[in-house]
Scaffold this motif. Structure first.
Motif, PDB file in Angstrom:
ATOM      1  N   LEU A   4       0.851  -1.185   0.000  1.00 28.25           N
ATOM      2  CA  LEU A   4       0.000   0.000   0.000  1.00 28.25           C
ATOM      3  C   LEU A   4       0.884   1.232   0.000  1.00 28.25           C
ATOM      4  O   LEU A   4       1.810   1.339   0.806  1.00 28.25           O
ATOM      5  CB  LEU A   4      -0.890   0.004   1.253  1.00 28.25           C
ATOM      6  N   ILE A   5       0.628   2.166  -0.917  1.00 34.68           N
ATOM      7  CA  ILE A   5       1.297   3.464  -0.902  1.00 34.68           C
ATOM      8  C   ILE A   5       0.217   4.477  -0.560  1.00 34.68           C
ATOM      9  O   ILE A   5      -0.822   4.526  -1.212  1.00 34.68           O
ATOM     10  CB  ILE A   5       1.966   3.781  -2.241  1.00 34.68           C
ATOM     11  N   ARG A   6       0.493   5.264   0.481  1.00 32.11           N
ATOM     12  CA  ARG A   6      -0.503   6.204   0.979  1.00 32.11           C
ATOM     13  C   ARG A   6       0.178   7.500   1.406  1.00 32.11           C
ATOM     14  O   ARG A   6       1.382   7.517   1.664  1.00 32.11           O
ATOM     15  CB  ARG A   6      -1.244   5.597   2.170  1.00 32.11           C
ATOM     16  N   PRO A   7      -0.600   8.584   1.496  1.00 33.70           N
ATOM     17  CA  PRO A   7      -0.026   9.821   2.036  1.00 33.70           C
ATOM     18  C   PRO A   7       0.376   9.612   3.501  1.00 33.70           C
ATOM     19  O   PRO A   7      -0.321   8.936   4.255  1.00 33.70           O
ATOM     20  CB  PRO A   7      -1.172  10.832   1.932  1.00 33.70           C
ATOM     21  N   ALA A   8       1.498  10.192   3.869  1.00 32.27           N
ATOM     22  CA  ALA A   8       1.950  10.116   5.260  1.00 32.27           C
ATOM     23  C   ALA A   8       1.043  10.974   6.136  1.00 32.27           C
ATOM     24  O   ALA A   8       0.473  11.960   5.688  1.00 32.27           O
ATOM     25  CB  ALA A   8       3.388  10.601   5.370  1.00 32.27           C
ATOM     26  N   VAL A   9       0.918  10.563   7.385  1.00 31.41           N
ATOM     27  CA  VAL A   9       0.141  11.294   8.383  1.00 31.41           C
ATOM     28  C   VAL A   9       1.048  11.616   9.576  1.00 31.41           C
ATOM     29  O   VAL A   9       2.155  11.087   9.686  1.00 31.41           O
ATOM     30  CB  VAL A   9      -1.097  10.482   8.842  1.00 31.41           C
ATOM     31  N   ALA A  10       0.565  12.457  10.462  1.00 35.81           N
ATOM     32  CA  ALA A  10       1.370  12.904  11.607  1.00 35.81           C
ATOM     33  C   ALA A  10       1.929  11.733  12.419  1.00 35.81           C
ATOM     34  O   ALA A  10       3.068  11.797  12.899  1.00 35.81           O
ATOM     35  CB  ALA A  10       0.541  13.829  12.501  1.00 35.81           C
ATOM     36  N   GLU A  56       3.735   0.684   2.697  1.00 38.20           N
ATOM     37  CA  GLU A  56       3.591  -0.321   3.752  1.00 38.20           C
ATOM     38  C   GLU A  56       3.772  -1.710   3.159  1.00 38.20           C
ATOM     39  O   GLU A  56       3.224  -2.022   2.107  1.00 38.20           O
ATOM     40  CB  GLU A  56       2.209  -0.234   4.389  1.00 38.20           C
ATOM     41  N   ASP A  57       4.520  -2.546   3.855  1.00 35.14           N
ATOM     42  CA  ASP A  57       4.682  -3.945   3.479  1.00 35.14           C
ATOM     43  C   ASP A  57       3.382  -4.672   3.798  1.00 35.14           C
ATOM     44  O   ASP A  57       2.890  -4.592   4.923  1.00 35.14           O
ATOM     45  CB  ASP A  57       5.836  -4.553   4.268  1.00 35.14           C
ATOM     46  N   PRO A  58       2.818  -5.395   2.819  1.00 34.90           N
ATOM     47  CA  PRO A  58       1.529  -6.052   3.065  1.00 34.90           C
ATOM     48  C   PRO A  58       1.583  -7.140   4.130  1.00 34.90           C
ATOM     49  O   PRO A  58       0.586  -7.402   4.797  1.00 34.90           O
ATOM     50  CB  PRO A  58       1.167  -6.636   1.706  1.00 34.90           C
ATOM     51  N   SER A  59       2.755  -7.741   4.334  1.00 32.16           N
ATOM     52  CA  SER A  59       2.828  -8.824   5.310  1.00 32.16           C
ATOM     53  C   SER A  59       2.765  -8.323   6.749  1.00 32.16           C
ATOM     54  O   SER A  59       2.381  -9.057   7.649  1.00 32.16           O
ATOM     55  CB  SER A  59       4.102  -9.653   5.102  1.00 32.16           C
ATOM     56  N   SER A  61       1.909  -4.674   7.428  1.00 29.23           N
ATOM     57  CA  SER A  61       1.216  -3.375   7.451  1.00 29.23           C
ATOM     58  C   SER A  61       2.083  -2.285   8.086  1.00 29.23           C
ATOM     59  O   SER A  61       1.575  -1.263   8.532  1.00 29.23           O
ATOM     60  CB  SER A  61      -0.126  -3.468   8.175  1.00 29.23           C
ATOM     61  N   SER A  62       3.374  -2.505   8.118  1.00 27.88           N
ATOM     62  CA  SER A  62       4.307  -1.529   8.671  1.00 27.88           C
ATOM     63  C   SER A  62       4.982  -0.758   7.546  1.00 27.88           C
ATOM     64  O   SER A  62       5.328  -1.338   6.514  1.00 27.88           O
ATOM     65  CB  SER A  62       5.399  -2.222   9.485  1.00 27.88           C
ATOM     66  N   PRO A  63       5.213   0.547   7.741  1.00 28.92           N
ATOM     67  CA  PRO A  63       5.942   1.314   6.732  1.00 28.92           C
ATOM     68  C   PRO A  63       7.362   0.780   6.562  1.00 28.92           C
ATOM     69  O   PRO A  63       8.058   0.520   7.551  1.00 28.92           O
ATOM     70  CB  PRO A  63       5.952   2.729   7.296  1.00 28.92           C
ATOM     71  N   VAL A  64       7.767   0.606   5.313  1.00 28.89           N
ATOM     72  CA  VAL A  64       9.126   0.150   5.012  1.00 28.89           C
ATOM     73  C   VAL A  64       9.873   1.139   4.134  1.00 28.89           C
ATOM     74  O   VAL A  64      11.063   0.955   3.868  1.00 28.89           O
ATOM     75  CB  VAL A  64       9.142  -1.253   4.374  1.00 28.89           C
ATOM     76  N   GLY A  65       9.181   2.182   3.681  1.00 26.78           N
ATOM     77  CA  GLY A  65       9.833   3.177   2.847  1.00 26.78           C
ATOM     78  C   GLY A  65       8.961   4.405   2.689  1.00 26.78           C
ATOM     79  O   GLY A  65       7.767   4.375   2.985  1.00 26.78           O
ATOM     80  N   PHE A  66       9.597   5.481   2.226  1.00 25.05           N
ATOM     81  CA  PHE A  66       8.847   6.707   1.966  1.00 25.05           C
ATOM     82  C   PHE A  66       9.564   7.527   0.910  1.00 25.05           C
ATOM     83  O   PHE A  66      10.760   7.355   0.654  1.00 25.05           O
ATOM     84  CB  PHE A  66       8.643   7.532   3.244  1.00 25.05           C
ATOM     85  N   GLY A  93      11.502   0.988  -3.829  1.00 20.20           N
ATOM     86  CA  GLY A  93      11.973   2.320  -4.184  1.00 20.20           C
ATOM     87  C   GLY A  93      11.394   2.772  -5.516  1.00 20.20           C
ATOM     88  O   GLY A  93      10.924   3.906  -5.650  1.00 20.20           O
ATOM     89  N   ARG A  94      11.411   1.896  -6.507  1.00 18.88           N
ATOM     90  CA  ARG A  94      10.860   2.234  -7.823  1.00 18.88           C
ATOM     91  C   ARG A  94       9.361   2.520  -7.721  1.00 18.88           C
ATOM     92  O   ARG A  94       8.853   3.458  -8.334  1.00 18.88           O
ATOM     93  CB  ARG A  94      11.124   1.102  -8.817  1.00 18.88           C
ATOM     94  N   ARG A  95       8.649   1.728  -6.935  1.00 21.51           N
ATOM     95  CA  ARG A  95       7.209   1.970  -6.784  1.00 21.51           C
ATOM     96  C   ARG A  95       6.944   3.318  -6.110  1.00 21.51           C
ATOM     97  O   ARG A  95       6.005   4.022  -6.475  1.00 21.51           O
ATOM     98  CB  ARG A  95       6.550   0.820  -6.034  1.00 21.51           C
ATOM     99  N   LEU A  96       7.781   3.669  -5.157  1.00 22.36           N
ATOM    100  CA  LEU A  96       7.635   4.972  -4.513  1.00 22.36           C
ATOM    101  C   LEU A  96       7.937   6.115  -5.493  1.00 22.36           C
ATOM    102  O   LEU A  96       7.219   7.116  -5.521  1.00 22.36           O
ATOM    103  CB  LEU A  96       8.540   5.077  -3.286  1.00 22.36           C
TER     104      LEU A  96
END
Length: 167
Positions: A4-10, A56-59, A61-66, A93-96
C-alpha cells in the motif's frame, strides 16, 4: 496482496526518521562517510510544502519506505527516498518514485528534480532508470541546494549532480 502506498500522516513522523536513518547507514557505509548529517525530522518533512508518501509492506502493514517531494520554485523536488535495507531490492523504491511522479503530475507539476550521487548504483543510475536525466541547477532553490551540499562537505564523498524528469 500488494503493498500500500498512501499519504503520510502525523503519526508517521517518527517512523520516517527511523527509516531514513537506517537507509542512510547503508549509504554511509558505502561512501565511508562517518560525518554524515543525521536523518531529517519526520514532523518537519510532513509540515514542508509538498507531499510525503509511505509504502507499507503487506505482510506486516508496517511502513518500510517513503518518498518526500518538496514544492520548490513551483517544481516538484524529490527531497528524500528511503527504504529499509531489510526491505531493499524488492522494487519498493521504484514503486515509490512512480507514485511520486504520478502524484506530482496530478498536482500539476511539469517536472521533478532531485540531487544525488553520480556513481552510487542506487542513486543516479537508479534514477536514470526511472527517466531522470542529468541537468543544471536553474532556480534559486536548486542553486541553494548545491551551496548547502558544499557547506556540508557532501561532495568529498563523490560527484553530486542534479537530475530532472519532465512530467
Amino acid at each position: 496482496m500488494s503493498e500500500l502506498i498512501r499519504p503520510a500522516v502525523a503519526d508517521d513522523a517518527e517512523v520516517l526518521r527511523s527509516i531514513e536513518a537506517q537507509a542512510d547507514a547503508l549509504l554511509i557505509d558505502s561512501l565511508g562517510a562517518p560525518d554524515w548529517p543525521s536523518a531529517g525530522d519526520g514532523s518537519e518533512r510532513l509540515a514542508a510544502p509538498g507531499f510525503v508518501l509511505v509504502l507499507e509492506d503487506p505482510s506486516s502493514s508496517s511502513p518500510v519506505g517513503f518518498v518526500h517531494v518538496l514544492d520548490a520554485d513551483g517544481h516538484a523536488h524529490l527531497e528524500q527516498l528511503s527504504v529499509l535495507p531489510s526491505s531493499g531490492r524488492q522494487g519498493f523504491g521504484r514503486r515509490l518514485v512512480d507514485a511520486a511522479l504520478d502524484t506530482a503530475r496530478e498536482r500539476g507539476y511539469s517536472r521533478m528534480t532531485l540531487r544525488t550521487y553520480a556513481e552510487v548504483p542506487w542513486n543516479a543510475p537508479f534514477y536514470a532508470s526511472c527517466g531522470f536525466l542529468e541537468s543544471i541547477p536553474e532556480t534559486p532553490f536548486q542553486r541553494g541546494l548545491v551551496d548547502t551540499e558544499t557547506s556540508l562537505g557532501l561532495d568529498r564523498y563523490g560527484r553530486r549532480l542534479q537530475m530532472t524528469v519532465e512530467l
